[in-house]
Design an enzyme around this catalytic site. Structure first.
Site: not given
Ligand code: TGC
Ligand code: FAD
Length: 397
Positions: A95, A134, A248, A376-377, A380, A396
């Protein structure tokens, strides 16, 4: 004659170039010789040794797939082999380097001005300047598009903006020198990226308290970022990128690194479990590795590690050819994190009561891998990204 290698069952090595093999070997050696001896104590003390980043910098392992600025200019697969080596030791160490290499250096390399690149990248490549990313806020994690952090023009100082808002669960924030902050321009409501330098922030405008007492990823340091009218020069804003495409795009690289990285953690679980099962004897002095149910657990895990590795190599190759889509990265990030976590939890059973002792390492991987499935998402969310691509319908909202 060709032999089955349980450590690389589908011969993924045969898909790697000479350079990738050499980089992988350098990374594995460093991680096993220098990182592994300190991880148990670091995890117990919840203490991240920032020297790790400068050591990795000396070996050319930071931002390895970037060109120039002291970076190695290697392939995407090579950068993934580095994350795999690091995560074989601990996901928290991976990480710390993912944020440095993929999110912050990668973001500056892709979106920064020539001045921003010259100013930050060489020090970051050496691990002398530490970065944090951030995006997540207390009220907006899976849905960063609703973020509340804003940037408004400085009322008196020309060429400056004032940043206000809070970010949470930010890897490296308490120790970072450069914080990449995603915030909405008050005038337009559009998301923009800013590089905040801790040394230039007047007292009280930037606070980065650590989040303590985590039950996973304890060898990594995590914190909050509070910005209270924090001045940042306009020259430290990314000039062109607007909206979620900015963060992204950085995440595409970091998610790729996690996909190969978690295969390292899973492989370490397999190796530790195999060793334990060969030594531990139950019922008429048989090693428990002889029992079918234990063998099935190892077979499942080895299969998932081998498939996950091949898939990640394929996506890495496509990424370098400009043919990878974000959905491909969602697919391998989701699948590899989910399978690593599932198998690690099952393999933990093989250790019986000893699984509860931190000395066996397996429990640490299980706790860490839960986090990899979340950040990082969350998995699900990646299911929904894939579902949208498959059906054309978004789920979503
Ligand atoms: P959506 O409408 O899908 O997209 C908005 C705009 O962004 C563009 N875009 C992408 N661009 C490049 N790469 C990608 N992967 C992209 N995904 C989307 C998209 O084209 C669009 O552009 P434009 O020009 O049309 O505006 O946005 P949405 O708000 O509906 O998003 C939904 C969703 C769920 C996909 C997204 O919000 C999401 O992925 N949520 C997960 C949040 C997340 O991953 N957070 C990570 C925080 S950082 C972190 O965890 C670091 S941990 C590091 C460590 O310690 O290792
Ligand atoms: P939420 O968004 O509240 O989600 C909670 C649950 O609800 C999840 O299971 C999610 O899948 C589900 N859910 C949410 N929306 C939907 C929906 N529409 N449909 C179905 N299910 C849904 N962030 C950074 O910006 N930088 C960092 O460096 C960073 N490092 C981190 C380090 C650690 C140790 C941790 C734990 C997190 C880190 N994060 C970082 C934050 C991380 O990215 C978020 O925790 C993650 O994106 C999930 O957001 P959340 O925690 O707010 O959960």
């Amino acid at each position: 004659s060709v032999k089955f290698d349980w450590q690389d069952p589908l011969d993924s090595k045969s898909l790697l170039t000479e350079e990738e093999l050499a980089i992988s070997e350098t990374a594995e050696r460093y991680c096993q010789e220098r990182m592994l001896p300190r991880v148990l104590q670091a995890y117990r003390d919840e203490n991240y040794d920032a020297a790790i980043l400068s050591e990795m910098g000396e070996l050319g392992l930071l931002g390895a797939n970037l060109d120039g600025y002291g970076c190695a200019g290697a392939s995407t697969v090579a950068s993934g082999l580095i994350t795999r080596a690091v995560e074989r030791v601990d996901s928290g160490y991976r990480s710390g380097m993912s944020v440095q290499s993929s999110l912050v250096m990668g973001g500056i390399h892709t979106f920064g001005t020539a001045e921003q690149k010259d100013k930050f990248l060489p020090g970051m490549a050496q691990g002398k300047l530490l970065g944090a990313f951030g995006l997540t806020e207390p009220n907006h994690g899976s849905d960063p598009g609703s973020m509340e952090t804003t940037a408004r023009p400085h009322p008196t100082k020309k060429g400056y903006l004032l940043l206000s808002g809070s970010k949470t669960w930010i890897t490296n924030s308490p120790i970072a020198d450069v914080l990449m902050i995603w915030a909405k321009l008050q005038e337009t409501g559009k998301i923009r990226g800013f590089l905040v330098e801790r040394k230039d922030c007047p007292p009280g405008t930037l606070e980065t308290p650590a989040i303590k007492n985590k039950n996973g990823l304890r060898a990594s340091i995590t914190g909050m970022i509070h910005l209270d009218d924090c001045p940042v020069p306009e020259a430290h804003m990314f000039p062109d990128v607007e909206g979620l495409t900015g963060p992204f795009t950085c995440l595409n690289s970091a998610r790729y690194g996690i996909a190969l990285g978690t295969m390292g953690a899973l492989e370490d679980c397999i190796e530790r479990t195999r060793t334990y099962a060969m030594e531990r004897k139950q019922f008429k002095n048989n090693p428990i590795a002889k029992y079918q149910l234990v063998q099935k657990k190892l077979a499942d895990a080895a299969t998932d590690a081998a498939y996950g590795t091949l898939a990640a190599i394929q996506v890495g190759r496509l990424k370098d050819e400009g043919k990878a889509t974000p959905e491909m990265i969602s697919m391998i990030k989701r699948q590899n994190c989910d399978r690593a976590l599932w198998n690690a939890r099952v393999l933990q059973e093989v250790f019986g009561g000893n699984a509860v002792s931190d000395e066996y390492g397996i429990g640490r991987h299980v706790a860490n891998l839960f986090v990899t499935q979340t950040y990082e998402g969350q998995s699900d969310i990646h299911s929904l990204i894939l579902g949208r691509a498959i059906t054309g319908l978004q789920a979503f909202v």
